[in-house]
Design an enzyme around this catalytic site. Structure first.
Site, PDB file in Angstrom:
ATOM      1  N   LYS A  92       0.866  -1.185   0.000  1.00 53.62           N
ATOM      2  CA  LYS A  92       0.000   0.000   0.000  1.00 53.62           C
ATOM      3  C   LYS A  92       0.890   1.218   0.000  1.00 53.62           C
ATOM      4  O   LYS A  92       1.960   1.223   0.607  1.00 53.62           O
ATOM      5  CB  LYS A  92      -0.880   0.029   1.250  1.00 53.62           C
TER       6      LYS A  92
HETATM    7  N1  GLU Z   1      -7.285  -0.160  -3.529  1.00 51.11           N
HETATM    8  C1  GLU Z   1      -7.994  -1.375  -3.782  1.00 51.11           C
HETATM    9  C2  GLU Z   1      -8.044  -2.219  -2.531  1.00 51.11           C
HETATM   10  O1  GLU Z   1      -7.900  -1.742  -1.435  1.00 51.11           O
HETATM   11  C3  GLU Z   1      -7.468  -2.121  -4.997  1.00 51.11           C
HETATM   12  C4  GLU Z   1      -6.045  -2.511  -4.936  1.00 51.11           C
HETATM   13  C5  GLU Z   1      -5.504  -3.101  -6.237  1.00 51.11           C
HETATM   14  O2  GLU Z   1      -6.247  -3.250  -7.176  1.00 51.11           O
HETATM   15  O3  GLU Z   1      -4.302  -3.410  -6.261  1.00 51.11           O
HETATM   16  O4  GLU Z   1      -8.343  -3.398  -2.587  1.00 51.11           O
END
Ligand code: GLU
Length: 421
Positions: free
Chosen positions: A111
């Site tokens: 993240k």
């Molecule tokens: N931000 C989204 C999540 O929290 C998608 C993450 C992604 O597609 O890598 O799942």
């Protein structure tokens, strides 16, 4: 959102670690097995000096946390929000590791984010922040290392800038370095609505399990960003009655049901869902407490807390956001018999289609929207069944079962790989 201010001060990373401990204890793992799961592999913090439109130089702080790589490269969103900090990034990266394992896609978790308020930044300022951030984390991201995607406050345009910056520095186009891109740049059809569609699938499964019809069910959706909007739209199309939706400014309620597309048109014209003609205005706290069959918190963390969990009158909660329910609130909902489909299962549709996008980019061969949709639905249904089955076998609720499934799959990969010394 006003509810956030009332939230109990829960450290988000400690909360995930408590879940990992709980799952490890149920699975009978010793400390040596569970300990590595409670440490991110790598945390990077960068300072981003950026020239603003008025000529001032601001310095923003950016983060990228790479949590676990046992099952594959790190995968996870890039968040632009004033509350972004290291503990939140660590927690959300840990969620991503477990989420990817729950839906069984070959990724670990990551993240990233920049502490900023994107609603107060111009297009050009956002571009400069994004390019500088990307340049700072250039060495640690890439299709085989770590693949960012949209999250709160970012979108396909931001992903296009990330891809362009990486591609210019590498000297060749590298679409697989980021997902959630615009379709003409190697994005996947169906990615934008994917989290909402995944929520629809698990809501259907949950209602079928409980013997309740989704058709005509009263639905309340908190949040009207990408996830909230698509969830409201798809549930409406599926025949549910979307009685309330909200954004950061507040919510609107109509007992006969709203047409999400019309609410969106109003929001696009005026800047908020509030004031939608014919609907009653309410606060976000009031909205969460409405009587309904299905509540979808699809905004940000810590919305259902020990202060309002007693007042939730939904039969089913499907978590569209990451960590919308605190640990204590979860306990209260469980005692009160609310059926909760946890975030690490419920909102995984986004990362599932991100995986499909990465596969398509690597092949250079793109799928039709109906193919993406069918494969997404299969993945989500399978994940729901896997979580249901393990939860039943262990005699635990769905959240505990989902953590057990994710943790088990990561531990198995680690065990097979062994410790590199
Ligand atoms: N931000 C989204 C999540 O929290 C998608 C993450 C992604 O597609 O890598 O799942």
């Amino acid at each position: 959102m006003s509810v956030v201010l009332e939230a109990e001060q829960e450290n988000p990373f400690e909360a995930v670690c408590r879940w990992i401990d709980r799952a490890s204890a149920i699975l009978g793992y010793d400390e040596s097995t569970s300990r590595p799961l409670k440490h991110p592999r790598r945390c990077v913090i960068v300072s981003l000096p950026v020239e603003m439109d008025d000529g001032r130089v601001e310095v923003f702080t950016g983060y990228r946390v790479q949590y676990d790589t046992a099952r594959g490269p790190c995968k996870g969103g890039l968040r632009y929000h004033p509350n972004v900090n290291l503990d939140e990034m660590k927690a959300l990266a840990a969620y991503m590791s477990i989420k990817c394992a729950v839906v069984d896609i070959p990724f670990g978790g990551g993240k990233g984010g920049v502490a900023c308020d994107p609603t107060r930044l111009s297009h050009r300022e956002l571009e400069r922040i994004t390019r500088r951030y990307t340049a700072e984390i250039f060495d640690i991201i890439g299709p085989d290392k770590d693949i960012p995607a949209p999250d709160v406050g970012t979108n396909a345009q931001v992903m296009a800038w990330v891809m362009d910056t990486i591609s210019m520095k590498r000297g060749y186009l590298e679409p697989g370095t980021v997902t959630g891109k615009p379709v003409p740049l190697g994005g996947s059809r169906g990615r934008e609505e994917a989290t909402g569609r995944g929520i629809l699938v698990v809501a259907r499964e949950a209602f079928a399990h409980l013997g309740m019809p989704l058709e005509g069910a009263r639905v309340v959706v908190q949040g009207f960003g990408n996830v909230g909007w698509n969830t409201a739209r798809l549930l409406h199309e599926a025949g549910a009655r979307v009685v309330a939706v909200s954004d950061v400014h507040g919510g609107v309620y109509h007992p006969e049901g709203l047409v999400p597309r019309l609410v969106r048109e109003h929001r696009d014209r005026t800047g908020s869902v509030v004031g939608y003609p014919g609907a009653r205005t309410l606060t976000n706290s009031e909205l969460l407490e409405l009587e309904c069959e299905l509540l979808v918190p699809a905004a940000i963390e810590n919305q259902i807390t020990r202060s309002n969990a007693h007042a939730i009158r939904a039969r089913v909660v499907v978590e569209g956001a990451n960590a919308p329910t605190t640990l204590q609130a979860d306990e209260i909902l469980r005692r009160r018999g609310v059926f909760v489909v946890p975030d690490i299962l419920a909102n995984a549709g986004g990362v599932v289609v991100s995986y499909f996008e990465w596969v398509q980019d690597r092949y250079g061969y793109f799928w039709r929207e109906d193919q993406v949709r069918t494969r997404l639905e299969d993945k989500m249904r399978q994940a729901f069944r896997d979580v249901m089955e393990l939860s039943t076998q262990l005699g635990v609720d769905l959240r505990t079962g989902a953590y057990c499934l994710g943790v088990q799959r990561i531990v198995e990969a680690r065990r097979l790989r062994g410790l590199y010394a």
